[in-house]
Design a protein around this motif. Sequence first.
Motif, PDB file in Angstrom:
ATOM      1  N   GLY A 317       0.923  -1.038   0.013  1.00  0.00           N
ATOM      2  CA  GLY A 317       0.122   0.131   0.055  1.00  0.00           C
ATOM      3  C   GLY A 317       0.817   1.113   0.058  1.00  0.00           C
ATOM      4  O   GLY A 317       0.449   2.288  -0.601  1.00  0.00           O
ATOM      5  N   GLY A 318       1.828   1.233   0.668  1.00  0.00           N
ATOM      6  CA  GLY A 318       2.957   2.376   0.714  1.00  0.00           C
ATOM      7  C   GLY A 318       3.634   2.542  -0.615  1.00  0.00           C
ATOM      8  O   GLY A 318       3.790   3.652  -0.887  1.00  0.00           O
ATOM      9  N   ALA A 319       3.680   1.674  -1.517  1.00  0.00           N
ATOM     10  CA  ALA A 319       4.392   1.763  -2.753  1.00  0.00           C
ATOM     11  C   ALA A 319       3.316   2.657  -3.639  1.00  0.00           C
ATOM     12  O   ALA A 319       3.901   3.295  -4.500  1.00  0.00           O
ATOM     13  CB  ALA A 319       4.749   0.400  -3.359  1.00  0.00           C
ATOM     14  N   ALA A 320       2.053   2.226  -3.351  1.00  0.00           N
ATOM     15  CA  ALA A 320       1.108   2.758  -4.119  1.00  0.00           C
ATOM     16  C   ALA A 320       0.968   4.434  -4.029  1.00  0.00           C
ATOM     17  O   ALA A 320       0.804   5.276  -4.830  1.00  0.00           O
ATOM     18  CB  ALA A 320      -0.262   2.264  -4.172  1.00  0.00           C
ATOM     19  N   ALA A 321       1.194   4.817  -2.905  1.00  0.00           N
ATOM     20  CA  ALA A 321       1.064   6.052  -2.403  1.00  0.00           C
ATOM     21  C   ALA A 321       2.478   6.937  -2.705  1.00  0.00           C
ATOM     22  O   ALA A 321       2.310   7.935  -3.054  1.00  0.00           O
ATOM     23  CB  ALA A 321       0.965   6.349  -0.752  1.00  0.00           C
ATOM     24  N   ARG A 336      10.966  -1.477 -10.137  1.00  0.00           N
ATOM     25  CA  ARG A 336       9.890  -1.758 -10.796  1.00  0.00           C
ATOM     26  C   ARG A 336       8.651  -1.696  -9.589  1.00  0.00           C
ATOM     27  O   ARG A 336       8.691  -1.885  -8.605  1.00  0.00           O
ATOM     28  CB  ARG A 336       9.892  -3.097 -11.125  1.00  0.00           C
ATOM     29  CG  ARG A 336      11.201  -3.840 -12.149  1.00  0.00           C
ATOM     30  CD  ARG A 336      10.906  -5.083 -12.482  1.00  0.00           C
ATOM     31  NE  ARG A 336      11.898  -5.423 -13.322  1.00  0.00           N
ATOM     32  CZ  ARG A 336      12.049  -6.571 -13.990  1.00  0.00           C
ATOM     33  NH1 ARG A 336      11.167  -7.421 -14.130  1.00  0.00           N
ATOM     34  NH2 ARG A 336      13.037  -6.826 -14.987  1.00  0.00           N
ATOM     35  N   PHE A 337       7.517  -1.376 -10.412  1.00  0.00           N
ATOM     36  CA  PHE A 337       6.143  -1.331  -9.559  1.00  0.00           C
ATOM     37  C   PHE A 337       5.188  -2.235 -10.222  1.00  0.00           C
ATOM     38  O   PHE A 337       5.275  -2.722 -11.382  1.00  0.00           O
ATOM     39  CB  PHE A 337       5.784   0.077  -9.723  1.00  0.00           C
ATOM     40  CG  PHE A 337       6.623   1.163  -8.911  1.00  0.00           C
ATOM     41  CD1 PHE A 337       6.134   1.609  -7.483  1.00  0.00           C
ATOM     42  CD2 PHE A 337       7.700   1.699  -9.381  1.00  0.00           C
ATOM     43  CE1 PHE A 337       7.192   2.210  -6.865  1.00  0.00           C
ATOM     44  CE2 PHE A 337       8.531   2.501  -8.709  1.00  0.00           C
ATOM     45  CZ  PHE A 337       8.121   2.868  -7.615  1.00  0.00           C
ATOM     46  N   ALA A 338       4.196  -2.659  -9.472  1.00  0.00           N
ATOM     47  CA  ALA A 338       3.174  -3.543 -10.005  1.00  0.00           C
ATOM     48  C   ALA A 338       1.902  -2.616  -9.812  1.00  0.00           C
ATOM     49  O   ALA A 338       1.420  -1.945  -8.970  1.00  0.00           O
ATOM     50  CB  ALA A 338       3.453  -4.550  -9.347  1.00  0.00           C
ATOM     51  N   ASN A 339       0.606  -3.127 -10.683  1.00  0.00           N
ATOM     52  CA  ASN A 339      -0.746  -2.475 -10.655  1.00  0.00           C
ATOM     53  C   ASN A 339      -1.238  -3.511  -9.324  1.00  0.00           C
ATOM     54  O   ASN A 339      -0.865  -4.450  -8.819  1.00  0.00           O
ATOM     55  CB  ASN A 339      -1.331  -3.036 -11.698  1.00  0.00           C
ATOM     56  CG  ASN A 339      -0.798  -2.376 -12.682  1.00  0.00           C
ATOM     57  OD1 ASN A 339      -0.438  -1.201 -13.044  1.00  0.00           O
ATOM     58  ND2 ASN A 339      -1.015  -2.746 -14.075  1.00  0.00           N
ATOM     59  N   LEU A 343      -2.753  -5.296  -3.121  1.00  0.00           N
ATOM     60  CA  LEU A 343      -3.454  -6.359  -3.102  1.00  0.00           C
ATOM     61  C   LEU A 343      -2.705  -7.658  -3.454  1.00  0.00           C
ATOM     62  O   LEU A 343      -3.205  -8.679  -3.439  1.00  0.00           O
ATOM     63  CB  LEU A 343      -4.819  -6.356  -3.962  1.00  0.00           C
ATOM     64  CG  LEU A 343      -5.790  -5.111  -3.486  1.00  0.00           C
ATOM     65  CD1 LEU A 343      -6.882  -5.215  -4.859  1.00  0.00           C
ATOM     66  CD2 LEU A 343      -6.682  -5.670  -2.242  1.00  0.00           C
ATOM     67  N   LEU A 344      -1.680  -7.297  -3.778  1.00  0.00           N
ATOM     68  CA  LEU A 344      -0.774  -8.515  -4.198  1.00  0.00           C
ATOM     69  C   LEU A 344      -0.339  -9.462  -3.337  1.00  0.00           C
ATOM     70  O   LEU A 344      -0.434 -10.705  -3.524  1.00  0.00           O
ATOM     71  CB  LEU A 344       0.711  -7.958  -4.678  1.00  0.00           C
ATOM     72  CG  LEU A 344       0.789  -7.074  -5.791  1.00  0.00           C
ATOM     73  CD1 LEU A 344       2.032  -6.534  -6.144  1.00  0.00           C
ATOM     74  CD2 LEU A 344       0.161  -7.886  -7.227  1.00  0.00           C
TER      75      LEU A 344
END
Length: 362
Positions: A317-321, A336-339, A343-344
């Motif tokens: 969740g922190g990566a998304a923010a 790298r990031f993921a969609n 939720l992964l």
Amino acid sequence: MKLAGLDLGNDSIKIAFDGGNEPLLVPNVIAPGYERHILQEEDQPLKALDVMVHSPRLAKNNERYFVGLLAMENEDNMELEDMDNKALSDQSLIVALTALAYAGVAYGAASPGSLQGYETVEYVIGTGLPVRAYARYHRTFEERLVGEHEVTFLTTPRLRNRKVKVVIKRAVVSIEGAAALFHMATHDSLQVKDEELYYGCIGICEIGALTTDFPLVKKMNIDNHFSTGEQMGLATYLDMIIQDVEDQYGYRFPSRSKLAQRLKNREYTIRRIGEGQTDIRPIVDMYFTRAANRIVELVKKRWKKYPDIQCFYIIGGGAAALKPYIQEAAGTVKLRFANDSELLNVYGYLKLAKNKTNQPIS
């Protein structure tokens, strides 16, 4: 029996189900419950989870709680703090059991029971712990989850006075971050989808609310020596944003979860007394830039210690923010990031439980 992935996130509890239902998210917030004065009933059960919880694993039994969205606005709400251990946390267990009970009823998995009017839902669940907590606490965590628990919905709309017995037959506990990689590397059938991820040497930085984990995964096996974790997460910076906004503008967010929800929706404007409004984006930018710089330094440190890592994924969740802030801080270092980053893990827990228990693929 229902197969489910259960992510006891410090900011929210997430549940994913075998068979394609949308994941269920409940903020990991509780408040002491009391008799509510209801002027207008909420339009969804999740907006008013008002429950009595009984479990042999809880320090206090048959206590009333407001859970999730209902607790977020409550002045007496409780969120997890830095030193809380989710393997031992009564709060996380209360929210998880409430979510599992709700899911059992909402998705038709609960069967009518003759025992004291309880409906029953049975689960096999996959779940996980941070790197540093796993070695010491995974058996304790498993023991706390497995067994029979009872949840009674009180003033919750559409579920008023319904009693649900949550029976967890088995809990498969794995490691946060590594579970996310397993999900990214495999199809729903558990066959290999991405050979680089499945057979490679992959670094993971999983940013949560209270912890940041750095599992090192080689051919889907955890490296015991180089996998580690830090007792820091996004919550520290959210708390500082809340404090600065209150100090500067007299506006108080009732909970971290409330602020996180606003930021996720890119709502940076706060209303002040009267008709004034203020943009808090500069405060958010300052603290998120600081968080990103720290994360990037930790990633570089891990990569330098183990240069054979082929790629580094930033997830959670922190990566998304923090994604744009981390990309800027990283400069020429490719990360790298993921969609659907938050939720992964929960999808990975579901797949790992399916793999361990040899459940048929739906």
